[in-house]
Motif scaffolding. Structure first.
Motif, PDB file in Angstrom:
ATOM      1  N   TYR A 392      63.369  50.573  19.905  1.00 38.90           N
ATOM      2  CA  TYR A 392      63.207  50.085  18.531  1.00 38.90           C
ATOM      3  C   TYR A 392      64.366  50.566  17.659  1.00 38.90           C
ATOM      4  O   TYR A 392      64.840  49.839  16.782  1.00 38.90           O
ATOM      5  CB  TYR A 392      61.856  50.523  17.938  1.00 38.90           C
ATOM      6  N   ILE A 393      64.844  51.782  17.900  1.00 34.94           N
ATOM      7  CA  ILE A 393      65.976  52.281  17.109  1.00 34.94           C
ATOM      8  C   ILE A 393      67.280  51.628  17.565  1.00 34.94           C
ATOM      9  O   ILE A 393      68.071  51.135  16.755  1.00 34.94           O
ATOM     10  CB  ILE A 393      66.092  53.816  17.251  1.00 34.94           C
ATOM     11  N   MET A 394      67.500  51.616  18.868  1.00 32.33           N
ATOM     12  CA  MET A 394      68.819  51.215  19.361  1.00 32.33           C
ATOM     13  C   MET A 394      68.977  49.703  19.442  1.00 32.33           C
ATOM     14  O   MET A 394      70.047  49.185  19.181  1.00 32.33           O
ATOM     15  CB  MET A 394      69.068  51.826  20.736  1.00 32.33           C
ATOM     16  N   VAL A 395      67.931  48.990  19.852  1.00 32.24           N
ATOM     17  CA  VAL A 395      68.030  47.534  19.952  1.00 32.24           C
ATOM     18  C   VAL A 395      67.516  46.900  18.665  1.00 32.24           C
ATOM     19  O   VAL A 395      68.193  46.089  18.045  1.00 32.24           O
ATOM     20  CB  VAL A 395      67.265  47.014  21.189  1.00 32.24           C
ATOM     21  N   GLY A 396      66.295  47.299  18.271  1.00 28.32           N
ATOM     22  CA  GLY A 396      65.732  46.746  17.043  1.00 28.32           C
ATOM     23  C   GLY A 396      66.549  47.146  15.830  1.00 28.32           C
ATOM     24  O   GLY A 396      66.710  46.377  14.889  1.00 28.32           O
ATOM     25  N   GLY A 397      67.098  48.362  15.848  1.00 34.56           N
ATOM     26  CA  GLY A 397      67.913  48.818  14.727  1.00 34.56           C
ATOM     27  C   GLY A 397      69.379  48.497  14.943  1.00 34.56           C
ATOM     28  O   GLY A 397      69.924  47.542  14.385  1.00 34.56           O
ATOM     29  N   ALA A 398      70.020  49.283  15.802  1.00 28.19           N
ATOM     30  CA  ALA A 398      71.475  49.204  15.926  1.00 28.19           C
ATOM     31  C   ALA A 398      71.962  47.804  16.314  1.00 28.19           C
ATOM     32  O   ALA A 398      72.891  47.264  15.717  1.00 28.19           O
ATOM     33  CB  ALA A 398      71.958  50.234  16.947  1.00 28.19           C
ATOM     34  N   LEU A 399      71.319  47.194  17.301  1.00 28.57           N
ATOM     35  CA  LEU A 399      71.820  45.901  17.778  1.00 28.57           C
ATOM     36  C   LEU A 399      71.569  44.795  16.753  1.00 28.57           C
ATOM     37  O   LEU A 399      72.402  43.907  16.578  1.00 28.57           O
ATOM     38  CB  LEU A 399      71.149  45.569  19.121  1.00 28.57           C
ATOM     39  N   MET A 400      70.420  44.859  16.049  1.00 27.46           N
ATOM     40  CA  MET A 400      70.151  43.869  14.996  1.00 27.46           C
ATOM     41  C   MET A 400      71.224  43.961  13.912  1.00 27.46           C
ATOM     42  O   MET A 400      71.726  42.948  13.430  1.00 27.46           O
ATOM     43  CB  MET A 400      68.790  44.132  14.357  1.00 27.46           C
ATOM     44  N   GLY A 401      71.564  45.186  13.545  1.00 25.62           N
ATOM     45  CA  GLY A 401      72.593  45.366  12.525  1.00 25.62           C
ATOM     46  C   GLY A 401      73.935  44.834  13.002  1.00 25.62           C
ATOM     47  O   GLY A 401      74.673  44.196  12.246  1.00 25.62           O
ATOM     48  N   TYR A 402      74.219  45.098  14.260  1.00 29.69           N
ATOM     49  CA  TYR A 402      75.483  44.617  14.833  1.00 29.69           C
ATOM     50  C   TYR A 402      75.546  43.095  14.779  1.00 29.69           C
ATOM     51  O   TYR A 402      76.549  42.516  14.340  1.00 29.69           O
ATOM     52  CB  TYR A 402      75.595  45.125  16.270  1.00 29.69           C
TER      53      TYR A 402
END
Ligand SMILES: [Cu+2]
Lengths: 540, 220
Positions: A392-402
């Motif tokens: 949730y942090i790395m994909v839901g957060g970081a990747l969504m932002g990317y």
């Protein structure tokens, strides 16, 4: 607002020299950003292929698709590829590289040759890791825990570790370049508190890169020396302590999470302001929250080790410190929400991704507070609850932002518009696919399903089938943007210098920008997100 | 302050900078940030050292007594002298005295090589005495296990320091070449200045390594 421009400008960084040499020897930060973009996309799809195999295996309870040893290698290489070769460089090396000089009104980064060098270092590190992958893979998990990694494992630990070691220097040099550039290269009038919040995020990220990465570099070197020369650092046979390895490893690898997520927060600040047509609520607080996250992030590493035998007092302190990180994180979420309040919101693709980020990061962050709580942590350690939380942090957060940032600045990078309908559609698919993949893992983990096994009791099958189904939807969601962004490079409509009517120096030059970025050095006389000011008058 | 024409159109001015002053500040800040990185790089080693010395003080003292204090002490003196010649090289560059600059660069490199030579002799002794960790390691029975940790740290810490010395000598060679070609002037000497920062840093690392490795329990 939308300036009518029918064609690309006659002269820009993309047509300033053709041929492979003009790319491989370029010192233009914008071209280097694109070199990174191509490289990390490759690594993303390699890491993604591992994820596909993992989810296929887990569709049935029996370990029938791959052997247990192959499965160990699959999740290890998935983690190594995604963490070190995609997520950590993702926004800083691509959007950061492209935008830092543009946003501060500079001609380039402070050290353009160093910037190119860091890409080459990244590629060499990647080749080491690819070699390890092709020649048999590695099975230690991306965390390289000793003594398994130093004594027991028979897989390609050293080439993988060296790949990560080498890549670390690319990260350090990128961070160093950004810090010096932001300190010394700002255009006249561009004070610290007039900088876009994206730059505050990148600055905080750079601090972590410069302070944290050397620690994991030396740690990996110690592992390699122990494995190659039988030196004793962590080996219990000579009195060494494997837990010391974990301390050193997580001293970097926890802050590394903020290397991944802080830049995405920066993207969200830019996007929310641009699509609500309002300045970000509480600019200074959001700016300082980035720095606070970077600093606090260095004080929480042992929350990965609550069951590794650290003292109960240490555990209590690290538990409380870990919860403190939630404060600056929540400040950001509240301030974005406050920015949207009474804004004139337009729901274009980048805004959809920003909304996705805010929602998913909140879930990831709150479950992080659960995990910082000692009793809950012990209960769910090494279960799928952890897996769900950090995805949730790395994909839901970081990747969504990317992805949001990539869409938002794509017209600036390529000079062309992406197809809006397809982009919205795939943003929706990704959001749905993501939640279907990872939400069931919270449940499975809470019910006790351990991570890192290729087989599981049949009771968990429904949840795992849901997760695998979600993963295939998610996979489609990633392929669509890949396809239409490539398509738009040739067939997209010319974007004009400022297709979203946003403020910020990067929108005041042509799309794509000329090699030297600005015809004349801009002089800044206004705050960031000055959406109430006369935007029109400022668009060059 | 330089006249405007020199400041903004100097041949050494890179395209991304507006002035030589900005370029000089950026180079210095870049090196300082890099040195912070280095502090954390060695910091991981010092932390590891601290943990094990705390746990195994007797084994560390016994193992430390096997190191050659005379050679180590000589090397400390050699390095401190090299820092002096380096500082004098920077000073000569500031004054634009090219021959003096070349001389001090050679002296710095020579002292660096002397250091590495002595270090090599020490390594050779340890090899002969079976003090290299691993299957062939030999030590008095009471501390045979934990002394391996000391010598592992000894080799990795001094080894990485030596790697930094070799890189430093390489940088000095490049500086020598630039100065030889006349590209270092009183207007533009930041390459020398920044390389000097690096050289001093590597010296300082040794100033910490020497007592921590060679002088444990020597006062008794
Ligand atoms: Cu953590």
């Amino acid at each position: 607002m939308q300036t009518t421009v029918a064609a690309l400008p006659p002269r820009h960084y993309l047509n300033d020299g053709f041929g492979i040499r003009s790319w491989l020897f370029t010192r233009d930060h914008k071209r280097i950003a694109l070199l990174y973009l191509a490289t990390i996309t490759l690594f993303f799809f390699i890491g993604g292929a591992m994820a596909v195999l993992i989810r296929l295996e887990l569709a049935t309870p029996a370990g029938d698709l791959v052997t247990d040893e192959t499965y160990n290698k699959l999740f290890t290489m998935h983690g190594v590829m995604m963490v070190f070769f995609f997520l950590i460089p993702s926004i800083p090396a691509t959007l950061g590289n492209f935008l830092v000089p543009l946003m501060i009104g500079a001609k380039d980064l402070a050290f353009p040759k160093l910037n190119l060098l860091s890409w080459y270092i990244f590629v060499v590190g990647g080749l080491f890791t690819l070699y390890a992958l092709i020649s048999g893979g590695v099975d230690t998990g991306w965390t390289f825990y000793t003594p398994f990694s130093t004594i027991s494992s028979t897989s390609k630990v050293v080439p993988t570790a060296l790949g990560v070691f080498i890549t670390g220097f690319s990260s350090i040099l990128t961070g160093l370049n950004f810090i010096v550039t932001i300190h010394r290269m700002r255009a006249p009038g561009m004070t610290w508190f007039r900088m876009p919040l994206f730059l505050w995020s990148i600055y905080a990220t750079s601090l972590i890169m410069v302070l944290g990465t050397p620690v994991i570099a030396i740690t990996i070197l110690l592992v390699a020396a122990e494995r190659l020369f039988h030196f004793g650092f962590f080996d219990p046979a000579v009195g060494g302590d494997p837990v010391l390895f974990q301390h050193l490893f997580w001293f970097y690898s926890h802050p590394a999470v903020y290397i991944m997520v802080l830049p995405s927060m920066g993207v969200v600040s830019e996007v929310v302001a641009a699509f609500c047509r309002k300045p970000v609520f509480g600019y200074r607080i959001v700016a300082f929250a980035s720095v606070a996250i970077a600093v606090l992030g260095f004080l929480v590493w042992a929350h990965h080790m609550f069951v590794a035998g650290i003292s109960v007092y240490a555990a209590m302190i690290f538990s409380v410190l870990s919860m403190l990180v939630a404060i600056p994180s929540a400040v950001k979420v509240f301030n974005w929400t406050a920015t949207m309040y009474r804004g004139s919101i337009s729901w274009q693709t980048p805004m959809l991704y920003a909304m996705g980020f805010i929602g998913l990061f909140t879930i990831g962050g709150l479950t992080g507070v659960f995990l910082a709580t000692l009793a809950v942590n012990v209960h769910v350690t090494d279960t799928y609850f952890i897996v769900a939380h950090f995805h949730y942090i790395m994909v839901g957060g970081a990747l969504m932002g990317y992805l949001g940032g990539l869409h938002y600045w794509w017209p600036k990078i390529s000079g062309r518009l992406y197809p809006e309908f397809l982009a919205k559609l795939s943003a929706g698919i990704i959001f749905l696919g993501f939640n279907l993949t990872f939400f069931p893992q919270f449940v499975a983990g809470y019910l006790g399903m351990p991570r890192r096994y290729h087989a599981y009791p049949p009771d968990f099958q429904v949840l795992n089938v849901l997760s695998s189904a979600g993963a295939s939807i998610l996979g489609v969601g990633y392929l669509i943007p890949m396809a239409y962004l490539m398509w738009s490079l040739r067939y997209g409509r010319a974007a004009g210098s400022n297709p979203f009517g946003a403020v910020g120096l990067e929108w005041m030059t042509t799309s794509p920008p000329p090699t030297e970025n600005f015809a004349t050095t801009p002089v800044v006389a206004w705050d960031a997100y000055d959406y109430k000011g006369e935007v029109e008058g400022r668009v060059a | 302050m330089l006249p405007d024409a020199v400041e903004h159109h100097h041949p050494a001015l890179a395209h991304q900078f507006d002035s030589l002053a900005q370029q000089r500040e950026a180079a210095a800040l870049g090196m300082w940030v890099f040195l912070v990185t280095e502090v954390l790089f060695f910091g991981g080693l010092f932390a590891t050292y601290a943990v094990y010395r705390w746990w195994y003080p007797d084994a560390f003292a016994a193992a430390s007594h096997e190191l050659d204090i005379l050679l180590g002490g000589t090397n400390t003196a050699v390095l401190i002298t090299s820092s002096l010649t380096m500082a004098l090289a920077v000073h000569s560059a500031q004054l634009g005295r090219r021959r003096l600059l070349l001389l001090f660069l050679i002296a710095t490199m020579a002292l660096g090589c002397v250091f590495l030579g002595i270090k090599g002799v020490e390594y050779y002794h340890k090899f002969v005495e079976h003090h290299v960790p691993g299957p062939g390691f030999e030590f008095e029975a009471a501390y045979a296990r934990q002394a391996q940790i000391f010598f592992s740290l000894y080799f990795i810490m001094t080894g990485l320091h030596a790697v930094h010395m070799i890189i430093g000598i390489g940088i000095m060679l490049a500086m020598f070449w630039m100065s030889w070609r006349g590209r270092i002037t009183a207007d533009y000497y930041n390459p020398i200045e920044v390389s000097g920062l690096y050289w001093h840093f590597v010296d300082i690392v040794w100033i910490f390594l020497f007592p921590l490795l060679y002088l444990i329990g020597r006062h008794a």
